[in-house]
Design an enzyme around this catalytic site. Structure first.
Site, PDB file in Angstrom:
ATOM      1  CE  LYS A  76      -3.920   1.868   2.677  1.00 59.80           C
ATOM      2  NZ  LYS A  76      -4.784   1.644   3.874  1.00 59.80           N
ATOM      3  CB  SER A 151      -8.261   3.291   2.920  1.00 59.33           C
ATOM      4  OG  SER A 151      -7.361   2.692   3.825  1.00 59.33           O
ATOM      5  CB  SER A 175      -8.458   0.570   5.843  1.00 53.46           C
ATOM      6  OG  SER A 175      -9.198   1.755   5.777  1.00 53.46           O
TER       7      SER A 175
END
Lengths: 485, 95
Positions: A76, A151, A175
């Site tokens: 990420k 997310s 997330s």
């Protein structure tokens, strides 16, 4: 080996160890997949040259004693990576190149893995659909009109589409677990303090926690083992002996007590979620676990509490983006204050600005007691609910999300309906507990649905074991057609 | 309670974010719906509850007050949008 990339991380590690495939061939296979998957928009940055070079280095002198020997991994874009652009999905960081490496990614590299690229995410991890990213929304490989969750949406999309053998995300209110649930993958939010927060772009510091996203529970245990551990540089890092989650993975869960909380439902929850929950209960019961009805009475207050605590911490954390030391700077403004105001207005997207304003307001003079202090008190009650339950049960089983993946654009005009997506994942962050989302079934449209196992603090091994047993008996398989290539 | 446009402009000033006049209406609507949602907490009586200040059962560690890093000015200045050899450069603050 044409289909190496649809195998699990543990199978891939085995193939490398037995020299069925070289690290270079493996890396080339992922690069090819990534180049054919631009439509998914899962990557913000790729580091192919670095990956190819690292793979060659590994093949010349293989060290198979490590947990992640010779494996390329995308992560990420919230983890700072030395000399590789780190954006947090934001315009305000779109030119930021860290001169240091986050502890968690450093742990992965020290275990033999190397960086393949940086994955798209909601701006500053604020979002549940990956639609708030400055770099555009990510598409769910399950369907071209679906969000991948958020997310960590670039992470879930890339994993499900075979663009990385495993990945890591961060979870402040769901997330990791919600995108895992939306893509039929496994996601773990560890106990607060198990994985170092050092070098991760901060959102809400008392809630943020990094964790693995993988295709199987075994992979999840390998990744957790590699990334976790005490770190002096994080003042909230827990100082304890490192555990061998993968070696200790067991599928015998006979006699374990599984709590079923009656509050984990919402109005208009699709019948399929209830059926999925029933199916999960039956699988665990058939494996010899004992189901126990429990109550977590303050569950409905978790989300409102979160929307005070998280924005308050975010408004403070994001005060650092001032256009002076790093990141974007506006060219407009006649003095310093105007430069700050224009920089932050142009640099942040709408959702981030909304949350900074909420946070600034709830911390402002005259409102602190009514909002922030109140939320900290309710947070205590939510934690106490879990503490009380864990005197009676070993783990708790709930649905991961109140729905399957929704359509792109479906919830962008109504922030509260977007927030409601995290209703089953947020309580765990407020209480600092570990929770694992497992793919468990499909709804009538064929979209994945997940179940969540919540454990006591630092009891990751137990929920991994339950998840491992569950996975063997659930028979879930992702059926993704590669429509994008 | 409800937030009016003036209040929102004030909070935006505190947060050092300039707000586009054209967006104030939709921002007001969104923030009010979020605060309506948040204010469910008022149903709960929390008079006798201690606020939670840490979820860890440990107090924060302190370390020795020793220099462990340093002499990295170049690295620190590297990402600055405007700098000279030694300093970050900002618009003039003192006349």
């Amino acid at each position: 080996m044409s289909n190496i990339t649809n195998q699990s991380l543990s199978e891939i590690l085995e193939s490398i160890k037995s020299k069925k495939i070289s690290s270079l061939e493996l890396t080339q296979a992922y690069i090819k997949n990534i180049e054919n998957a631009k439509k998914l928009n899962a990557f913000v940055t790729t580091t192919f040259d670095h990956a190819l070079e690292s793979a060659k280095k590994f093949d010349n002198k293989p060290n198979n004693e490590q947990l992640l020997s010779g494996v390329p991994l995308a992560v990420k874009d919230l983890f700072c990576t030395e000399n590789v652009k780190t954006t947090a999905g934001s315009n305000i960081l779109n030119n930021f190149v860290p001169s240091y490496e986050s502890t968690v990614t450093k742990n992965l590299w020290n275990n033999g893995a190397f960086l393949l690229g940086k994955l798209n995410c909601d701006e500053f991890a604020m979002g549940s659909s990956n639609e708030t990213s400055f770099f555009g929304n990510v598409i769910n490989p399950i369907g071209d009109h679906l969000v991948p969750g958020g997310s960590s949406g670039g992470s879930s999309s890339a994993l499900a589409a075979d663009l990385t053998p495993a990945t890591i995300g961060t979870d402040t209110g769901g997330s990791i677990r919600q995108p895992a649930s939306f893509t039929g993958t496994v996601g773990l939010k560890p106990t607060y303090g198990l994985c170092s927060r050092w070098g991760i772009v901060a959102f809400a510091s008392s809630l943020d926690q990094a964790g693995p996203m993988t295709k199987t529970v075994n992979d999840c245990s390998i990744m957790l083992e590699a990334m976790s551990g005490f770190d002096e540089k994080d003042s909230t890092s827990i100082n304890k002996k490192k555990e061998s989650y993968s070696k200790n993975l067991k599928d015998n869960i006979k006699g374990l007590k599984i709590g079923i909380p009656k509050e984990y439902r919402v109005d208009n929850m699709p019948k399929e979620i209830d059926e999925l929950w029933e199916k999960g209960k039956k699988i665990l019961k058939d494996l010899g676990a004992q189901l126990i009805d429990i109550s977590l009475p303050h569950t409905k207050y978790a989300l409102p509490t979160y929307y005070i605590v998280a924005p308050a911490e975010a408004s403070s954390n994001l005060a650092r983006y001032d256009g002076v030391r790093y990141g974007y700077r506006s060219q407009k403004g006649k003095d310093l204050i105007e430069m700050y105001e224009n920089t932050r207005s142009e640099g942040f997207g709408d959702e981030v600005k909304r949350r900074i304003l909420i946070g600034t307001y709830v911390l402002s003079s005259g409102y602190y007691d009514a909002y922030y202090l109140k939320a900290q008190k309710v947070r205590q009650l939510i934690k106490k609910d879990f503490d009380d339950s864990f005197t009676k049960v070993d783990a708790i089983l709930t649905p991961s999300t109140p729905s399957s993946a929704f359509k792109i654009g479906e919830k962008t005009n109504d922030p509260v309906s977007m927030y409601l997506n995290d209703i089953f994942t947020v309580p765990v962050n407020l209480a600092g507990l570990p929770a694992l989302s497992l793919p468990a079934g499909l709804d009538k449209q064929g979209y994945p649905l997940g179940l969540q196992l919540i454990g006591k603090a630092l009891d990751e091994q137990k929920i991994l074991n339950i998840g491992y047993a569950f996975e063997k008996n659930c028979g879930y398989k992702n059926k993704i057609k590669k429509w994008w290539s | 309670m409800s937030l009016d446009k003036e209040k929102i402009k004030h909070v935006a000033k505190l947060a050092r974010i300039s707000v586009d006049e054209a967006k104030v209406d939709s921002l007001t609507k969104d923030l009010n719906s979020i605060f309506k949602f948040i204010e469910q907490l008022n149903e709960l009586n929390t008079d006798k509850v201690e606020p939670l200040t840490s979820i860890l059962n440990q107090s924060l560690r302190s370390r020795k007050d020793e220099i462990s890093d340093g002499k990295i000015r170049e690295k620190i200045l590297k990402n600055s949008p405007k700098k000279n050899e030694e300093f970050f450069v900002v618009p003039k603050v003192v006349e």
